[in-house]
Design a protein around this motif. Sequence first.
Motif, PDB file in Angstrom:
ATOM      1  N   ALA A  55     -35.400  18.601   1.379  1.00 30.86           N
ATOM      2  CA  ALA A  55     -36.253  17.164   0.713  1.00 30.86           C
ATOM      3  C   ALA A  55     -35.652  15.888   1.694  1.00 30.86           C
ATOM      4  O   ALA A  55     -33.833  16.208   1.256  1.00 30.86           O
ATOM      5  CB  ALA A  55     -36.814  17.574  -0.020  1.00 30.86           C
ATOM      6  N   PRO A  56     -35.880  15.167   1.842  1.00 30.19           N
ATOM      7  CA  PRO A  56     -35.043  13.798   2.425  1.00 30.19           C
ATOM      8  C   PRO A  56     -34.982  13.572   0.837  1.00 30.19           C
ATOM      9  O   PRO A  56     -33.396  13.043   1.556  1.00 30.19           O
ATOM     10  CB  PRO A  56     -36.096  13.349   2.502  1.00 30.19           C
ATOM     11  N   GLY A  57     -35.368  13.521   0.020  1.00 29.41           N
ATOM     12  CA  GLY A  57     -34.667  12.930  -1.522  1.00 29.41           C
ATOM     13  C   GLY A  57     -33.279  13.359  -1.343  1.00 29.41           C
ATOM     14  O   GLY A  57     -32.399  12.713  -2.423  1.00 29.41           O
ATOM     15  N   TYR A  58     -32.930  14.566  -0.717  1.00 21.98           N
ATOM     16  CA  TYR A  58     -31.251  15.305  -1.406  1.00 21.98           C
ATOM     17  C   TYR A  58     -30.889  14.779  -0.435  1.00 21.98           C
ATOM     18  O   TYR A  58     -29.209  14.041  -1.178  1.00 21.98           O
ATOM     19  CB  TYR A  58     -31.108  16.465  -0.598  1.00 21.98           C
ATOM     20  N   LEU A  59     -30.337  13.925   0.585  1.00 24.35           N
ATOM     21  CA  LEU A  59     -29.926  13.053   1.051  1.00 24.35           C
ATOM     22  C   LEU A  59     -29.282  12.123   1.155  1.00 24.35           C
ATOM     23  O   LEU A  59     -27.797  11.171   0.846  1.00 24.35           O
ATOM     24  CB  LEU A  59     -30.090  13.487   2.738  1.00 24.35           C
ATOM     25  N   GLU A  60     -30.642  11.114   0.338  1.00 20.39           N
ATOM     26  CA  GLU A  60     -29.848   9.823   0.306  1.00 20.39           C
ATOM     27  C   GLU A  60     -29.463   9.830  -0.988  1.00 20.39           C
ATOM     28  O   GLU A  60     -29.000   9.161  -1.520  1.00 20.39           O
ATOM     29  CB  GLU A  60     -31.653   9.250  -0.610  1.00 20.39           C
ATOM     30  N   LEU A  61     -29.778  11.031  -2.282  1.00 19.26           N
ATOM     31  CA  LEU A  61     -29.254  11.274  -3.288  1.00 19.26           C
ATOM     32  C   LEU A  61     -26.814  11.170  -3.214  1.00 19.26           C
ATOM     33  O   LEU A  61     -26.233  10.390  -3.724  1.00 19.26           O
ATOM     34  CB  LEU A  61     -29.789  12.658  -4.068  1.00 19.26           C
ATOM     35  N   ALA A  62     -27.717  11.867  -1.828  1.00 18.41           N
ATOM     36  CA  ALA A  62     -25.499  12.081  -1.624  1.00 18.41           C
ATOM     37  C   ALA A  62     -25.138  11.308  -0.686  1.00 18.41           C
ATOM     38  O   ALA A  62     -23.945  10.804  -0.294  1.00 18.41           O
ATOM     39  CB  ALA A  62     -26.242  13.637  -1.021  1.00 18.41           C
ATOM     40  N   ALA A  63     -26.096  10.133  -0.525  1.00 19.41           N
ATOM     41  CA  ALA A  63     -25.729   9.356   1.313  1.00 19.41           C
ATOM     42  C   ALA A  63     -24.501   8.383   0.432  1.00 19.41           C
ATOM     43  O   ALA A  63     -23.369   8.463   1.472  1.00 19.41           O
ATOM     44  CB  ALA A  63     -26.646   7.999   0.641  1.00 19.41           C
ATOM     45  N   ARG A  64     -24.292   8.223  -0.572  1.00 22.85           N
ATOM     46  CA  ARG A  64     -22.642   7.553  -1.349  1.00 22.85           C
ATOM     47  C   ARG A  64     -21.417   8.030  -1.071  1.00 22.85           C
ATOM     48  O   ARG A  64     -20.499   7.815  -0.488  1.00 22.85           O
ATOM     49  CB  ARG A  64     -23.176   6.865  -2.287  1.00 22.85           C
ATOM     50  N   ASP A  65     -21.592   9.684  -1.925  1.00 26.12           N
ATOM     51  CA  ASP A  65     -20.886  10.773  -0.969  1.00 26.12           C
ATOM     52  C   ASP A  65     -20.314  11.232  -0.106  1.00 26.12           C
ATOM     53  O   ASP A  65     -19.055  10.970   0.253  1.00 26.12           O
ATOM     54  CB  ASP A  65     -20.659  11.537  -2.402  1.00 26.12           C
ATOM     55  N   LEU A  66     -21.557  10.599   0.870  1.00 26.98           N
ATOM     56  CA  LEU A  66     -21.149  11.304   2.122  1.00 26.98           C
ATOM     57  C   LEU A  66     -20.452  10.457   2.823  1.00 26.98           C
ATOM     58  O   LEU A  66     -19.371  10.595   3.725  1.00 26.98           O
ATOM     59  CB  LEU A  66     -22.519  11.380   2.923  1.00 26.98           C
ATOM     60  N   ALA A  67     -20.442   9.033   2.508  1.00 28.80           N
ATOM     61  CA  ALA A  67     -19.832   8.040   2.865  1.00 28.80           C
ATOM     62  C   ALA A  67     -18.797   8.052   3.017  1.00 28.80           C
ATOM     63  O   ALA A  67     -17.801   7.496   3.606  1.00 28.80           O
ATOM     64  CB  ALA A  67     -20.617   6.504   3.111  1.00 28.80           C
ATOM     65  N   TYR A  68     -18.548   8.404   1.774  1.00 31.23           N
ATOM     66  CA  TYR A  68     -16.998   8.346   1.215  1.00 31.23           C
ATOM     67  C   TYR A  68     -16.453   9.420   1.808  1.00 31.23           C
ATOM     68  O   TYR A  68     -15.130   8.690   2.664  1.00 31.23           O
ATOM     69  CB  TYR A  68     -16.763   8.581  -0.367  1.00 31.23           C
ATOM     70  N   SER A  69     -17.186  10.719   2.170  1.00 29.68           N
ATOM     71  CA  SER A  69     -16.415  11.752   2.487  1.00 29.68           C
ATOM     72  C   SER A  69     -16.153  11.645   4.319  1.00 29.68           C
ATOM     73  O   SER A  69     -15.095  11.735   4.975  1.00 29.68           O
ATOM     74  CB  SER A  69     -17.151  13.141   2.454  1.00 29.68           C
ATOM     75  N   LEU A  70     -17.046  10.643   4.754  1.00 27.87           N
ATOM     76  CA  LEU A  70     -16.842  10.187   6.721  1.00 27.87           C
ATOM     77  C   LEU A  70     -15.687   9.398   6.441  1.00 27.87           C
ATOM     78  O   LEU A  70     -14.599   9.906   7.150  1.00 27.87           O
ATOM     79  CB  LEU A  70     -17.826   9.996   6.978  1.00 27.87           C
ATOM     80  N   ALA A  71     -15.504   8.225   5.089  1.00 33.02           N
ATOM     81  CA  ALA A  71     -14.114   7.613   5.065  1.00 33.02           C
ATOM     82  C   ALA A  71     -13.193   8.620   5.010  1.00 33.02           C
ATOM     83  O   ALA A  71     -11.969   7.994   5.917  1.00 33.02           O
ATOM     84  CB  ALA A  71     -14.385   6.537   4.356  1.00 33.02           C
ATOM     85  N   ARG A  72     -12.716   8.864   4.278  1.00 30.39           N
ATOM     86  CA  ARG A  72     -11.567   9.380   3.997  1.00 30.39           C
ATOM     87  C   ARG A  72     -10.671  10.937   4.712  1.00 30.39           C
ATOM     88  O   ARG A  72      -9.899  10.821   4.978  1.00 30.39           O
ATOM     89  CB  ARG A  72     -11.740  10.746   2.459  1.00 30.39           C
ATOM     90  N   ILE A  73     -11.763  12.041   5.692  1.00 31.65           N
ATOM     91  CA  ILE A  73     -11.322  12.452   6.759  1.00 31.65           C
ATOM     92  C   ILE A  73     -11.174  11.792   7.680  1.00 31.65           C
ATOM     93  O   ILE A  73     -10.171  12.072   8.377  1.00 31.65           O
ATOM     94  CB  ILE A  73     -12.627  13.070   6.409  1.00 31.65           C
TER      95      ILE A  73
END
Length: 635
Positions: free
Chosen positions: A555-573
């Motif tokens: 569901a769309p709300g899943y990605l919203e909850l993950a958004a911050r950690d996703l951005a951090y992952s994109l940066a670190r990798i």
Amino acid sequence: MPMCSALLTCRVAGRCSRVWCGVPPALVHIRSASVAEPGTRRSNEEQLWEAAGYLPFSRAKIGSFFQETPVLKNPFLEDALLRGYLRRHLPQEAAFSDLCAFGERVANEVDGWGRECEVTPPRLVHFDPWGRRVDHIVTSPAWKRMKDLSAQEGLVAIGYERSFGEWSRVYQMSKLYIFSPSSGLYTCPLAMTDGAAKVIQSIGVSWPVDEAYGRLTTRQPERFWTSGQWMTERQGGSDVASGTETVAVPQTDGSYKLHGFKWFTSATDADMTLTLARAQDRTGATTPGSRGLSLFYGEVSRDEGGRLKGIEVQRLKDKLGTRQMPTAELLLDGLPAHRLSEEGKGVASIANMLTITRIHNSISAAAAMRRVVQLARDYATRRTAFGKLLKDHPLHMQTLARMEVETRGAFLLVMEVCRLLGREESGMATQLDAHLLRLLTPVAKLYTGKQAVAVVSEGLESFGGQGYIEDTGLPGLLRDAQVLSIWEGTTNVLSLDVLRSVARSSGMVLHAYFTHAKSLLAGASNASSLAPAVKAVDGALSELEDFVQIAATRAPGYLELAARDLAYSLARIYTGALLIDHACWKGASSSDTYAALRWCEHDLCPVATKQARGCYDLSTAPLDAALVYDRPIQG
């Protein structure tokens, strides 16, 4: 330049520092005798000390030991990564000579101006001695010198002269990186000036902004203008669509007059501004939401009586940091303005501005980290504790090394965004470059903003108690760093912007990300010393791809909850891949390799780690709210 050649030679010889030649160490003057106060007698011990000519800690005598001050040396010569990066990508003697000379000026002259801006903050004078409203924002002489310096050094102009082609932005931002920590926050008006010039350039340099564009991008101090950015109103910061109440009243000559209240205007002493407002129709009605917002250009000027035209400065903001720069609440009461965007296209027209200001924000973050590391490592060669210099304590060196790794990662991530911007502006960008620029701009801004607060805080700790003392100038570094995660979008706002870039590109920004990150790793396939780092980044990329595939089914709300950690992952990798890539070029040092290895000890893909723990299940949202608003049981 002869001076810079000498300095570079001096640096190689390990003797690049500012010293007072021929000046003997300070002497402690001790009076050999003193007169006893009436009614007192000198003890035998005191008389013995006096006979020896040394009586410590008596009356005005405060002892002979003083901690040494950390010395700011040429920040260009002291930064091995900056110089290595430029040798690899921009090996132009003209650029090196300019940056070297500028670094020397920053260390010996400009840094003192920055301190003057800090201790002499702006003040607002509402009325002249005879009661007339004037609203003068009085700034220090050093703040005015910063403006002249910025023009002379081309701190905005370089990006538009494009003397170095696709690398012009890298050159410009390298100069700002050297300047930023000593600038007394003058980099903030420069960021908005650069953003305004970019918007005007993208819309078209013609009347009524042709004169303004020339002034924003000139090297002549007497012509140079800075621009404000007056967007934030009382109802919201990032949410300009619902938070903008300012109205634009059409005039018979095709211009407008603006009426509204701007709650937060940075660099309020600017010469012009770009701002959003809602144009009224013939009935006085406006269109709500983002569809009703247009972009307007206004000049800050005064009438013959010295009063601001169409502006009243209500008050200056009392801020945690960035105190050097005037930030104010403004009443716009008929400010003359011209509409720049198509009606209702104001939000879209400032996209280029946001790209520029977010890159400037990221540069300031990386620069703050570099400055505190530079000062801390110098201090470690001077301060003795527990019988030896700080640099000889392995735990202290481990701490500084961790700060150095964070700083190197931030620098390479930001410079990658600058490289992509330069390619776009020179017409050399591929579609992959364009997608990467769109994705990495918010990623770099949000991640470096958080890094800066952590690294600068750790840096202050490395000075012990002196890091907490105002007149050392060190606490200001931390106060000023805090704005970097707030201005131009908080971490959460930018994390959602990352999701927006994925959705609006139909996932193409992620495709570009994976493609380029893997190409960076491919160049290190034969570097055995980097094998652990390559394995870590490659594994993290696979985890990230798996996460994206799973999230697409939720569901769309899943990605919203993950958004911050996703951005951090994109940066670190991605940062890990950049560090590996930099460690592979022929001029790389063993420290470049070690930095890449240490970075890749991070949890590079926290979004996958937390996904496995069920952190983004929609059931967690009400539990989070219940935890935050937990109340004691009444009984």
